[in-house]
Write a protein that holds these residues in place. Structure first.
Motif, PDB file in Angstrom:
ATOM      1  N   UNK A  28      -0.254  -0.251 -44.301  1.00  0.00           N
ATOM      2  CA  UNK A  28      -0.030   1.195 -44.318  1.00  0.00           C
ATOM      3  C   UNK A  28      -0.428   1.810 -45.661  1.00  0.00           C
ATOM      4  N   UNK A  29       0.221   1.361 -46.735  1.00  0.00           N
ATOM      5  CA  UNK A  29      -0.024   1.967 -48.047  1.00  0.00           C
ATOM      6  C   UNK A  29      -1.478   1.853 -48.473  1.00  0.00           C
ATOM      7  N   UNK A  30      -2.104   0.737 -48.144  1.00  0.00           N
ATOM      8  CA  UNK A  30      -3.508   0.571 -48.533  1.00  0.00           C
ATOM      9  C   UNK A  30      -4.381   1.632 -47.867  1.00  0.00           C
ATOM     10  N   UNK A  31      -4.044   2.032 -46.644  1.00  0.00           N
ATOM     11  CA  UNK A  31      -4.796   3.105 -45.976  1.00  0.00           C
ATOM     12  C   UNK A  31      -4.533   4.452 -46.622  1.00  0.00           C
ATOM     13  N   UNK A  32      -3.278   4.695 -46.984  1.00  0.00           N
ATOM     14  CA  UNK A  32      -2.930   5.970 -47.603  1.00  0.00           C
ATOM     15  C   UNK A  32      -3.548   6.118 -48.987  1.00  0.00           C
ATOM     16  N   UNK A  33      -3.573   5.031 -49.744  1.00  0.00           N
ATOM     17  CA  UNK A  33      -4.024   5.106 -51.130  1.00  0.00           C
ATOM     18  C   UNK A  33      -5.527   4.955 -51.305  1.00  0.00           C
ATOM     19  N   UNK A  34      -6.204   4.379 -50.330  1.00  0.00           N
ATOM     20  CA  UNK A  34      -7.640   4.155 -50.463  1.00  0.00           C
ATOM     21  C   UNK A  34      -8.387   5.483 -50.514  1.00  0.00           C
ATOM     22  N   UNK A  35      -9.045   5.720 -51.626  1.00  0.00           N
ATOM     23  CA  UNK A  35      -9.858   6.928 -51.832  1.00  0.00           C
ATOM     24  C   UNK A  35      -9.060   8.210 -51.648  1.00  0.00           C
ATOM     25  N   UNK A  36      -7.782   8.201 -52.038  1.00  0.00           N
ATOM     26  CA  UNK A  36      -6.964   9.390 -51.809  1.00  0.00           C
ATOM     27  C   UNK A  36      -7.391  10.585 -52.651  1.00  0.00           C
ATOM     28  N   UNK A  37      -8.178  10.383 -53.692  1.00  0.00           N
ATOM     29  CA  UNK A  37      -8.662  11.530 -54.466  1.00  0.00           C
ATOM     30  C   UNK A  37      -9.632  12.373 -53.638  1.00  0.00           C
ATOM     31  N   UNK A  38     -10.208  11.815 -52.577  1.00  0.00           N
ATOM     32  CA  UNK A  38     -11.068  12.594 -51.693  1.00  0.00           C
ATOM     33  C   UNK A  38     -10.258  13.562 -50.833  1.00  0.00           C
ATOM     34  N   UNK A  39      -8.960  13.365 -50.777  1.00  0.00           N
ATOM     35  CA  UNK A  39      -8.107  14.181 -49.928  1.00  0.00           C
ATOM     36  C   UNK A  39      -7.545  15.393 -50.659  1.00  0.00           C
ATOM     37  N   UNK A  40      -7.921  15.571 -51.904  1.00  0.00           N
ATOM     38  CA  UNK A  40      -7.445  16.711 -52.687  1.00  0.00           C
ATOM     39  C   UNK A  40      -7.914  18.004 -52.024  1.00  0.00           C
ATOM     40  N   UNK A  41      -7.007  18.938 -51.861  1.00  0.00           N
ATOM     41  CA  UNK A  41      -7.353  20.238 -51.303  1.00  0.00           C
ATOM     42  C   UNK A  41      -7.344  20.294 -49.782  1.00  0.00           C
ATOM     43  N   UNK A  42      -6.830  19.252 -49.133  1.00  0.00           N
ATOM     44  CA  UNK A  42      -6.759  19.284 -47.671  1.00  0.00           C
ATOM     45  C   UNK A  42      -5.790  20.366 -47.209  1.00  0.00           C
ATOM     46  N   UNK A  43      -5.973  20.846 -45.996  1.00  0.00           N
ATOM     47  CA  UNK A  43      -5.001  21.799 -45.443  1.00  0.00           C
ATOM     48  C   UNK A  43      -3.612  21.168 -45.347  1.00  0.00           C
ATOM     49  N   UNK A  44      -2.590  21.997 -45.394  1.00  0.00           N
ATOM     50  CA  UNK A  44      -1.211  21.515 -45.354  1.00  0.00           C
ATOM     51  C   UNK A  44      -0.922  20.697 -44.101  1.00  0.00           C
ATOM     52  N   UNK A  45      -1.544  21.045 -42.982  1.00  0.00           N
ATOM     53  CA  UNK A  45      -1.301  20.303 -41.736  1.00  0.00           C
ATOM     54  C   UNK A  45      -1.753  18.853 -41.868  1.00  0.00           C
ATOM     55  N   UNK A  46      -2.888  18.613 -42.525  1.00  0.00           N
ATOM     56  CA  UNK A  46      -3.363  17.240 -42.720  1.00  0.00           C
ATOM     57  C   UNK A  46      -2.501  16.492 -43.729  1.00  0.00           C
TER      58      UNK A  46
END
Length: 196
Positions: free
Chosen positions: A119-137
């Motif tokens: 689980x955590x490895x999926x959440x943390x992998x490349x998480x800097x690409x997720x900056x600025x996502x909509x609140x729903x995501x």
């Protein structure tokens, strides 16, 4: 960019020079010829009028653009919304359900290791690409993290999550996405040194 199992060709072009750009990609890729799988994604802004990207000739194959590709574990769509990636991480809830059925047979340390692996490895992998996502995501990702934290400590769904996250030294994902982005930016401030 060349990785052990991944070769990529990027080209940025002005819309008026599209034919020359496609010809350049075709020439480059035809020289490689050792692709296990070839996919092309045409990335453009969702604010531009939608145009059909042309196919690219690779040897004798005609490669048509796809809506999204997987690159080093990150699902990238043609408008960089990251919705495909969030949906893929969201499927970690299925792994959590499977782990929850085994939880009564596992100690806390083993559960932590399994949650980190699946689980955590999926959440943390490349998480800097997720900056600025909509609140729903962000909320979807936060739900995965909260469910994983509850599983590790054996908490019920109704239990308040903040104390659990604090005890496990986790942050709200919205904060950690911001922290990841900021930490990448800090070393590049003018006048700062990478070596202290």
């Amino acid at each position: 960019m060349v990785y052990a199992d991944d070769t990529q060709v990027y080209i940025m072009f002005d819309p008026s020079a599209r034919k020359q750009a496609i010809a350049s990609i075709e020439a480059c890729v035809s020289d490689i010829r050792a692709w296990a799988k070839t996919e092309i994604v045409h990335i453009s802004s969702r604010f531009r009028s939608k145009t059909t990207a042309p196919s690219v000739q690779v040897g004798t194959a005609d490669i048509k653009p796809v809506e999204g590709v997987r690159d080093l574990g990150v699902f990238i769509d043609n408008q960089l919304t990251m919705s495909n990636h969030v949906s893929n991480v969201w499927t970690a809830l299925y792994a959590l359900r499977s782990l929850s059925q085994l939880r009564k047979y596992l100690d806390k340390t083993t559960t932590e290791h399994l949650v980190h692996a699946f689980i955590s490895s999926r959440l943390d992998s490349c998480n800097c690409l997720l900056y600025g996502l909509p609140d729903a995501d962000i909320a979807k990702l936060q739900r995965v993290q909260n469910s994983a934290a509850r599983l590790v400590v054996g908490a019920r769904r109704r239990d308040h999550i903040q104390p659990i996250l604090r005890d496990l030294h986790l942050h709200q994902k919205a904060d950690s996405f911001q922290d990841a982005f900021v930490s990448l930016q800090i070393p590049f401030k003018p006048g700062s040194s990478l070596h202290k």
